[in-house]
Design a protein around this motif. Structure first.
Motif, mmCIF file in Angstrom:
data_model
loop_
_atom_site.group_PDB
_atom_site.id
_atom_site.type_symbol
_atom_site.label_atom_id
_atom_site.label_comp_id
_atom_site.label_asym_id
_atom_site.label_seq_id
_atom_site.Cartn_x
_atom_site.Cartn_y
_atom_site.Cartn_z
ATOM 1 N N GLY A 90 0.828 -1.203 0.000
ATOM 2 C CA GLY A 90 0.000 0.000 0.000
ATOM 3 C C GLY A 90 0.857 1.246 0.000
ATOM 4 O O GLY A 90 2.082 1.195 0.096
ATOM 5 N N SER A 91 0.196 2.381 -0.107
ATOM 6 C CA SER A 91 0.914 3.656 -0.141
ATOM 7 C C SER A 91 1.733 3.841 1.133
ATOM 8 O O SER A 91 1.206 3.704 2.233
ATOM 9 C CB SER A 91 -0.070 4.819 -0.275
ATOM 10 N N PRO A 92 3.003 4.194 1.008
ATOM 11 C CA PRO A 92 3.841 4.381 2.193
ATOM 12 C C PRO A 92 3.664 5.748 2.855
ATOM 13 O O PRO A 92 4.209 5.988 3.925
ATOM 14 C CB PRO A 92 5.263 4.231 1.639
ATOM 15 N N ILE A 93 2.880 6.651 2.251
ATOM 16 C CA ILE A 93 2.785 8.011 2.791
ATOM 17 C C ILE A 93 1.367 8.432 3.186
ATOM 18 O O ILE A 93 1.131 9.590 3.498
ATOM 19 C CB ILE A 93 3.388 9.035 1.808
ATOM 20 N N GLY A 94 0.421 7.494 3.146
ATOM 21 C CA GLY A 94 -0.927 7.820 3.603
ATOM 22 C C GLY A 94 -1.792 8.581 2.613
ATOM 23 O O GLY A 94 -2.865 9.063 2.958
ATOM 24 N N ARG A 95 -1.322 8.700 1.393
ATOM 25 C CA ARG A 95 -2.132 9.283 0.320
ATOM 26 C C ARG A 95 -1.706 8.590 -0.983
ATOM 27 O O ARG A 95 -0.636 7.993 -1.053
ATOM 28 C CB ARG A 95 -1.977 10.789 0.251
ATOM 29 N N PRO A 96 -2.530 8.668 -2.019
ATOM 30 C CA PRO A 96 -2.186 7.954 -3.255
ATOM 31 C C PRO A 96 -0.847 8.403 -3.832
ATOM 32 O O PRO A 96 -0.526 9.589 -3.833
ATOM 33 C CB PRO A 96 -3.332 8.329 -4.203
ATOM 34 N N THR A 97 -0.071 7.423 -4.286
ATOM 35 C CA THR A 97 1.214 7.728 -4.929
ATOM 36 C C THR A 97 1.247 7.219 -6.365
ATOM 37 O O THR A 97 2.041 7.696 -7.162
ATOM 38 C CB THR A 97 2.392 7.083 -4.172
ATOM 39 N N GLY A 98 0.410 6.236 -6.668
ATOM 40 C CA GLY A 98 0.414 5.643 -8.001
ATOM 41 C C GLY A 98 -0.707 6.186 -8.867
ATOM 42 O O GLY A 98 -1.508 7.018 -8.428
ATOM 43 N N PRO A 99 -0.782 5.702 -10.088
ATOM 44 C CA PRO A 99 -1.814 6.168 -11.010
ATOM 45 C C PRO A 99 -3.215 5.734 -10.567
ATOM 46 O O PRO A 99 -3.389 4.683 -9.955
ATOM 47 C CB PRO A 99 -1.429 5.517 -12.343
ATOM 48 N N VAL A 100 -4.199 6.554 -10.882
ATOM 49 C CA VAL A 100 -5.604 6.217 -10.620
ATOM 50 C C VAL A 100 -6.059 5.273 -11.732
ATOM 51 O O VAL A 100 -5.971 5.604 -12.914
ATOM 52 C CB VAL A 100 -6.483 7.489 -10.604
ATOM 53 N N LEU A 101 -6.526 4.076 -11.320
ATOM 54 C CA LEU A 101 -6.997 3.094 -12.290
ATOM 55 C C LEU A 101 -8.511 3.141 -12.462
ATOM 56 O O LEU A 101 -9.028 2.884 -13.546
ATOM 57 C CB LEU A 101 -6.576 1.682 -11.860
ATOM 58 N N TYR A 102 -9.216 3.412 -11.374
ATOM 59 C CA TYR A 102 -10.682 3.477 -11.380
ATOM 60 C C TYR A 102 -11.094 4.681 -10.546
ATOM 61 O O TYR A 102 -10.489 4.958 -9.513
ATOM 62 C CB TYR A 102 -11.284 2.211 -10.763
ATOM 63 N N ILE A 103 -12.125 5.394 -10.985
ATOM 64 C CA ILE A 103 -12.573 6.573 -10.246
ATOM 65 C C ILE A 103 -14.079 6.749 -10.427
ATOM 66 O O ILE A 103 -14.626 6.414 -11.481
ATOM 67 C CB ILE A 103 -11.795 7.828 -10.723
ATOM 68 N N GLY A 104 -14.720 7.219 -9.383
ATOM 69 C CA GLY A 104 -16.158 7.486 -9.458
ATOM 70 C C GLY A 104 -16.584 8.383 -8.326
ATOM 71 O O GLY A 104 -15.811 8.672 -7.411
ATOM 72 N N ARG A 105 -17.831 8.821 -8.370
ATOM 73 C CA ARG A 105 -18.380 9.706 -7.358
ATOM 74 C C ARG A 105 -19.669 9.103 -6.801
ATOM 75 O O ARG A 105 -20.410 8.446 -7.533
ATOM 76 C CB ARG A 105 -18.687 11.073 -7.947
ATOM 77 N N ALA A 106 -19.919 9.359 -5.524
ATOM 78 C CA ALA A 106 -21.150 8.904 -4.894
ATOM 79 C C ALA A 106 -22.327 9.703 -5.439
ATOM 80 O O ALA A 106 -22.211 10.896 -5.709
ATOM 81 C CB ALA A 106 -21.067 9.080 -3.374
ATOM 82 N N VAL A 107 -23.460 9.029 -5.594
ATOM 83 C CA VAL A 107 -24.687 9.659 -6.053
ATOM 84 C C VAL A 107 -25.764 9.359 -5.022
ATOM 85 O O VAL A 107 -25.971 8.199 -4.651
ATOM 86 C CB VAL A 107 -25.112 9.111 -7.429
ATOM 87 N N LEU A 108 -26.433 10.400 -4.549
ATOM 88 C CA LEU A 108 -27.514 10.235 -3.595
ATOM 89 C C LEU A 108 -28.732 9.678 -4.317
ATOM 90 O O LEU A 108 -29.226 10.272 -5.270
ATOM 91 C CB LEU A 108 -27.852 11.588 -2.943
ATOM 92 N N VAL A 109 -29.190 8.500 -3.881
ATOM 93 C CA VAL A 109 -30.382 7.870 -4.454
ATOM 94 C C VAL A 109 -31.530 8.065 -3.506
ATOM 95 O O VAL A 109 -31.438 7.718 -2.326
ATOM 96 C CB VAL A 109 -30.124 6.365 -4.712
ATOM 97 N N ARG A 110 -32.602 8.641 -3.966
ATOM 98 C CA ARG A 110 -33.770 8.914 -3.101
ATOM 99 C C ARG A 110 -34.875 7.941 -3.372
ATOM 100 O O ARG A 110 -35.116 7.473 -4.390
ATOM 101 C CB ARG A 110 -34.270 10.324 -3.327
#
Length: 112
Positions: free
Chosen positions: A92-112
């Motif tokens: 895992g990341s040795p510094i507590g935040r991402p160090t490598g490339p982003v492979l997958y990304i998304g955002r939460a969507v509020l479903v009502r």
């Protein structure tokens, strides 16, 4: 002449799905045709809401296994909250935040 057909796939392109349960507060990350990390590398799951100072690791993930995460240590999930999976060193990341490339990304969507 018969048409050439592609084999059925779970999901193309490869991706992940997230689902939240309210009680207990948990988040489930589900692989949908995701690809495994190369040797000596790991996939790490992160989240960050708009008003947070930085991303928070939700753990290392395997491309062929779901991950169930307790949300006790995080504020409530927010609409538009960022979720991403990065390629990191095997532990895992040795510094507590991402160090490598982003492979997958998304955002939460509020479903009502």
């Amino acid at each position: 002449m018969p048409s050439e057909r592609r084999p059925a796939r779970c999901c193309w392109p490869p991706c992940w799905a997230c689902a939240r349960s309210r009680r207990p507060r948990r988040l489930k990350l589900i692989p949908l045709g995701a690809q495994a990390a190369p040797t000596n590398r790991a996939l790490q799951f992160w989240t960050k809401a708009d008003d947070w100072s930085g991303p928070v690791s939700l753990g290392l993930v395997q491309a062929d296994q779901s991950l169930d995460v307790a949300l006790d240590r995080l504020p409530a999930l927010q609409d538009n909250q960022l979720f991403e999976i990065t390629l990191e060193p095997a532990a895992g990341s040795p510094i507590g935040r991402p160090t490598g490339p982003v492979l997958y990304i998304g955002r939460a969507v509020l479903v009502r």
